[in-house]
Structure formats: C-alpha cells, structure tokens
Design a protein around this motif. Sequence first.
Motif, mmCIF file in Angstrom:
data_model
loop_
_atom_site.group_PDB
_atom_site.id
_atom_site.type_symbol
_atom_site.label_atom_id
_atom_site.label_comp_id
_atom_site.label_asym_id
_atom_site.label_seq_id
_atom_site.Cartn_x
_atom_site.Cartn_y
_atom_site.Cartn_z
ATOM 1 N N ALA A 1 0.839 -1.195 0.000
ATOM 2 C CA ALA A 1 0.000 0.000 0.000
ATOM 3 C C ALA A 1 0.873 1.244 0.000
ATOM 4 O O ALA A 1 1.919 1.265 0.644
ATOM 5 C CB ALA A 1 -0.919 0.017 1.215
ATOM 6 N N THR B 1 -4.175 6.855 -2.912
ATOM 7 C CA THR B 1 -3.696 5.602 -2.343
ATOM 8 C C THR B 1 -3.659 4.533 -3.420
ATOM 9 O O THR B 1 -4.371 4.621 -4.427
ATOM 10 C CB THR B 1 -4.596 5.122 -1.188
ATOM 11 O OG1 THR B 1 -5.942 4.964 -1.671
ATOM 12 C CG2 THR B 1 -4.592 6.121 -0.040
ATOM 13 N N ASP B 2 -2.848 3.534 -3.177
ATOM 14 C CA ASP B 2 -2.742 2.432 -4.127
ATOM 15 C C ASP B 2 -2.456 1.163 -3.331
ATOM 16 O O ASP B 2 -1.811 1.220 -2.278
ATOM 17 C CB ASP B 2 -1.623 2.688 -5.127
ATOM 18 C CG ASP B 2 -1.770 1.857 -6.386
ATOM 19 O OD1 ASP B 2 -0.835 1.833 -7.194
ATOM 20 O OD2 ASP B 2 -2.829 1.209 -6.557
ATOM 21 N N TYR B 3 -2.961 0.031 -3.848
ATOM 22 C CA TYR B 3 -2.851 -1.223 -3.129
ATOM 23 C C TYR B 3 -2.427 -2.357 -4.050
ATOM 24 O O TYR B 3 -2.783 -2.389 -5.227
ATOM 25 C CB TYR B 3 -4.193 -1.599 -2.503
ATOM 26 C CG TYR B 3 -4.693 -0.607 -1.490
ATOM 27 C CD1 TYR B 3 -5.522 0.443 -1.869
ATOM 28 C CD2 TYR B 3 -4.323 -0.710 -0.151
ATOM 29 C CE1 TYR B 3 -5.971 1.366 -0.947
ATOM 30 C CE2 TYR B 3 -4.769 0.204 0.786
ATOM 31 C CZ TYR B 3 -5.591 1.247 0.384
ATOM 32 O OH TYR B 3 -6.023 2.160 1.310
ATOM 33 N N LYS C 1 -6.106 -5.665 -1.719
ATOM 34 C CA LYS C 1 -7.153 -4.710 -2.091
ATOM 35 C C LYS C 1 -8.490 -5.168 -1.537
ATOM 36 O O LYS C 1 -8.863 -6.328 -1.642
ATOM 37 C CB LYS C 1 -7.206 -4.592 -3.622
ATOM 38 C CG LYS C 1 -7.833 -3.335 -4.138
ATOM 39 C CD LYS C 1 -7.624 -3.206 -5.642
ATOM 40 C CE LYS C 1 -6.179 -2.971 -6.008
ATOM 41 N NZ LYS C 1 -5.973 -2.752 -7.449
ATOM 42 N N THR D 1 -6.363 -0.971 4.406
ATOM 43 C CA THR D 1 -6.544 0.452 4.151
ATOM 44 C C THR D 1 -5.378 1.232 4.722
ATOM 45 O O THR D 1 -5.058 1.086 5.913
ATOM 46 C CB THR D 1 -7.851 0.965 4.777
ATOM 47 O OG1 THR D 1 -8.955 0.224 4.264
ATOM 48 C CG2 THR D 1 -8.048 2.441 4.447
ATOM 49 N N ILE D 2 -4.755 2.038 3.888
ATOM 50 C CA ILE D 2 -3.679 2.912 4.341
ATOM 51 C C ILE D 2 -4.244 4.310 4.561
ATOM 52 O O ILE D 2 -5.101 4.774 3.797
ATOM 53 C CB ILE D 2 -2.507 2.934 3.323
ATOM 54 C CG1 ILE D 2 -1.315 3.681 3.889
ATOM 55 C CG2 ILE D 2 -2.946 3.515 1.978
ATOM 56 C CD1 ILE D 2 -0.046 3.553 3.016
ATOM 57 N N LEU E 1 -1.890 1.343 8.785
ATOM 58 C CA LEU E 1 -2.325 0.286 7.874
ATOM 59 C C LEU E 1 -3.360 -0.554 8.616
ATOM 60 O O LEU E 1 -3.020 -1.302 9.534
ATOM 61 C CB LEU E 1 -1.160 -0.585 7.417
ATOM 62 C CG LEU E 1 -1.524 -1.642 6.372
ATOM 63 C CD1 LEU E 1 -1.884 -0.972 5.038
ATOM 64 C CD2 LEU E 1 -0.384 -2.636 6.159
#
Length: 128
Positions: free
Chosen positions: A51, A60-62, A67, A71-72, A83
Amino acid sequence: QVQVVESGGVSVQAGGSLRLSCAASGGTFSSYVHAMGWFRQAPGKEREVIATISRSGGTTDYADSVKGRFTISRENAKNTVYLQMNNLKPEDTAVYYCAARAPQNARGASMPNEYAYWGQGTQVTVSS
C-alpha cells in the motif's frame, strides 16, 4: 536524522484485524512532504509493496493481494501513517515495513529503492 518506527504487529487468527502504525520523526522530516508506503517480506520471499499513500493522503494504491482488505491512511499532524488490515489470511504473515520517499516525490511508488527512509519492521503472524 530521520527515524521511522512501526508498531502494532502481533499474532492473530485468520479472519482477524490489526492496525499497524508508523511514526516518523527527526532531521528535516515533515509528514506533509513525504509520500509513504507499506511493504512486507515473508521468509524466503522478496520485499513487496502492499500500500502507498501520497503526501496529501489524497491518493492511495494497493497490491491486488490486499485490495479490499487493507486500508492505508495518514495523520500528517501526528507524522503517522496507519495500515488497517481486515480479514487477515495466513498468507499475510510477514514482517511489515513502513517507508518514506524523499520530499520531492508527491506520490507513493512500488519499488523499495524508491524510498529513502525505512523502519525496522514489525512481525505479523496469522494462524489458521
């Protein structure tokens, strides 16, 4: 000198939840200018990004593997990144690392060598 410290890693049962924290401080560090990332490394495997979050928190990116479960987030006023990990699986077992990019980078990145500062890691163990 910038220091990055992760915390929150413990042993949990599959299906459980954990929240990891990453506190950064020292030197010229300011949370407002550093994009951050969470990585993990399982025994015998390469370190992988899971993340990332932009310095504003707006992007944000996972990794596909987390995914919808992880959750970051960040609280810049506290120089802290989180996290949240839900529905944990045994394959999530790893040492989890937090990292900060150099200030000129607004967004996160996927490769470890794109990060300037690293924590020592925190162990997460998920049992079935």
